[in-house]
Design a protein around this motif. Structure first.
Motif, PDB file in Angstrom:
ATOM      1  N   MET A 133      46.992  46.138  53.191  1.00 49.29           N
ATOM      2  CA  MET A 133      48.032  45.652  52.259  1.00 49.29           C
ATOM      3  C   MET A 133      47.054  45.122  51.549  1.00 49.29           C
ATOM      4  O   MET A 133      45.683  44.225  52.333  1.00 49.29           O
ATOM      5  N   TYR A 134      47.429  44.841  49.885  1.00 48.16           N
ATOM      6  CA  TYR A 134      45.990  43.923  49.412  1.00 48.16           C
ATOM      7  C   TYR A 134      47.169  42.543  48.466  1.00 48.16           C
ATOM      8  O   TYR A 134      48.031  43.037  48.676  1.00 48.16           O
ATOM      9  N   LEU A 135      46.611  41.467  48.251  1.00 49.20           N
ATOM     10  CA  LEU A 135      47.018  40.688  47.231  1.00 49.20           C
ATOM     11  C   LEU A 135      45.826  40.505  46.050  1.00 49.20           C
ATOM     12  O   LEU A 135      44.577  39.763  46.356  1.00 49.20           O
ATOM     13  N   GLN A 136      46.503  41.371  44.721  1.00 44.54           N
ATOM     14  CA  GLN A 136      45.458  40.806  43.829  1.00 44.54           C
ATOM     15  C   GLN A 136      45.709  39.510  42.829  1.00 44.54           C
ATOM     16  O   GLN A 136      46.607  39.600  42.645  1.00 44.54           O
ATOM     17  N   MET A 137      45.039  38.500  42.873  1.00 40.88           N
ATOM     18  CA  MET A 137      44.952  36.564  42.354  1.00 40.88           C
ATOM     19  C   MET A 137      44.344  36.984  41.009  1.00 40.88           C
ATOM     20  O   MET A 137      43.231  36.906  41.228  1.00 40.88           O
ATOM     21  N   ASN A 138      45.027  37.024  40.362  1.00 41.72           N
ATOM     22  CA  ASN A 138      43.461  37.122  38.447  1.00 41.72           C
ATOM     23  C   ASN A 138      44.670  34.723  38.237  1.00 41.72           C
ATOM     24  O   ASN A 138      45.051  34.512  38.637  1.00 41.72           O
ATOM     25  N   SER A 139      43.630  34.816  37.593  1.00 40.89           N
ATOM     26  CA  SER A 139      44.293  33.640  36.334  1.00 40.89           C
ATOM     27  C   SER A 139      43.832  33.055  37.791  1.00 40.89           C
ATOM     28  O   SER A 139      44.951  32.055  37.475  1.00 40.89           O
ATOM     29  N   LEU A 140      42.537  32.155  38.557  1.00 44.71           N
ATOM     30  CA  LEU A 140      43.204  31.943  39.706  1.00 44.71           C
ATOM     31  C   LEU A 140      43.616  30.098  39.168  1.00 44.71           C
ATOM     32  O   LEU A 140      42.571  30.096  37.994  1.00 44.71           O
ATOM     33  N   LYS A 141      44.400  29.694  39.393  1.00 46.03           N
ATOM     34  CA  LYS A 141      43.940  27.837  39.190  1.00 46.03           C
ATOM     35  C   LYS A 141      43.728  27.056  40.667  1.00 46.03           C
ATOM     36  O   LYS A 141      43.849  27.680  41.633  1.00 46.03           O
ATOM     37  N   PRO A 142      43.668  25.451  40.250  1.00 46.75           N
ATOM     38  CA  PRO A 142      42.887  25.324  41.406  1.00 46.75           C
ATOM     39  C   PRO A 142      44.735  24.757  42.545  1.00 46.75           C
ATOM     40  O   PRO A 142      44.124  24.810  43.971  1.00 46.75           O
ATOM     41  N   GLU A 143      45.476  24.622  42.481  1.00 47.82           N
ATOM     42  CA  GLU A 143      47.062  24.646  42.701  1.00 47.82           C
ATOM     43  C   GLU A 143      46.503  26.006  43.629  1.00 47.82           C
ATOM     44  O   GLU A 143      47.522  26.184  44.991  1.00 47.82           O
ATOM     45  N   ASP A 144      46.061  26.767  43.661  1.00 53.17           N
ATOM     46  CA  ASP A 144      45.984  28.101  44.129  1.00 53.17           C
ATOM     47  C   ASP A 144      45.357  27.955  45.872  1.00 53.17           C
ATOM     48  O   ASP A 144      45.636  28.982  46.652  1.00 53.17           O
ATOM     49  N   THR A 145      45.152  26.842  46.273  1.00 52.25           N
ATOM     50  CA  THR A 145      44.110  26.863  47.232  1.00 52.25           C
ATOM     51  C   THR A 145      44.632  26.779  48.192  1.00 52.25           C
ATOM     52  O   THR A 145      45.596  25.556  48.438  1.00 52.25           O
ATOM     53  N   ALA A 146      44.386  27.016  49.519  1.00 49.45           N
ATOM     54  CA  ALA A 146      45.398  27.547  50.202  1.00 49.45           C
ATOM     55  C   ALA A 146      44.604  28.489  51.570  1.00 49.45           C
ATOM     56  O   ALA A 146      43.530  29.270  51.029  1.00 49.45           O
ATOM     57  N   VAL A 147      44.984  28.761  52.680  1.00 48.99           N
ATOM     58  CA  VAL A 147      44.968  29.368  53.754  1.00 48.99           C
ATOM     59  C   VAL A 147      45.884  30.575  53.713  1.00 48.99           C
ATOM     60  O   VAL A 147      47.310  30.114  53.260  1.00 48.99           O
TER      61      VAL A 147
END
Length: 124
Positions: free
Chosen positions: A79-93
């Motif tokens: 499975m996949y997670l395509q992440m676009n328009s990333l923001k600093p608050e997306d920082t995580a494990v």
């Protein structure tokens, strides 16, 4: 038993994109509901996205809706997670999770199997 292995994390600038992958062992992958969760330092693990076994349904946290897309390829047990328009608050494990059910589950305690996690860091 299902073993999950995430990959694809890394460092990216704000506004950039990453694609996470989660490879699963076993021959009945399509029977498993799958999800992505994330945990930032000092915060609780939070739901990101989930998908049903045959990919007929997906659901997303409000914080990622419209930016992230979750898909799965049952022929590849991935499975996949395509992440676009990333923001600093997306920082995580970011963790992938699985459970042998037809339902879509959005709380971490409902998932039986977990990967080891992959770090995503978004710089401003």
């Amino acid at each position: 038993q299902v073993q999950l292995v995430e990959s694809g994390g890394g460092l990216v600038q704000a506004g950039g994109s990453l694609r996470l992958s989660c490879a699963a062992s076993g021959r009945t992958f399509s029977r498993y509901a799958m999800a992505w969760f994330r945990q930032a330092p000092g915060k609780e693990r939070e739901f990101v996205a989930a998908i049903s076994g045959r990919a007929t349904s997906t659901t997303y946290a409000d914080s990622v809706k419209g930016r992230f897309t979750m898909t799965r390829d049952n022929a590849k047990n991935t499975m996949y997670l395509q992440m676009n328009s990333l923001k600093p608050e997306d920082t995580a494990v970011y963790y992938c999770a699985a459970r042998n059910t037809f339902a879509i589950l959005t709380t971490s305690r409902e998932y039986a199997y977990w990967g080891q996690g992959t770090q995503v860091t978004v710089s401003s």
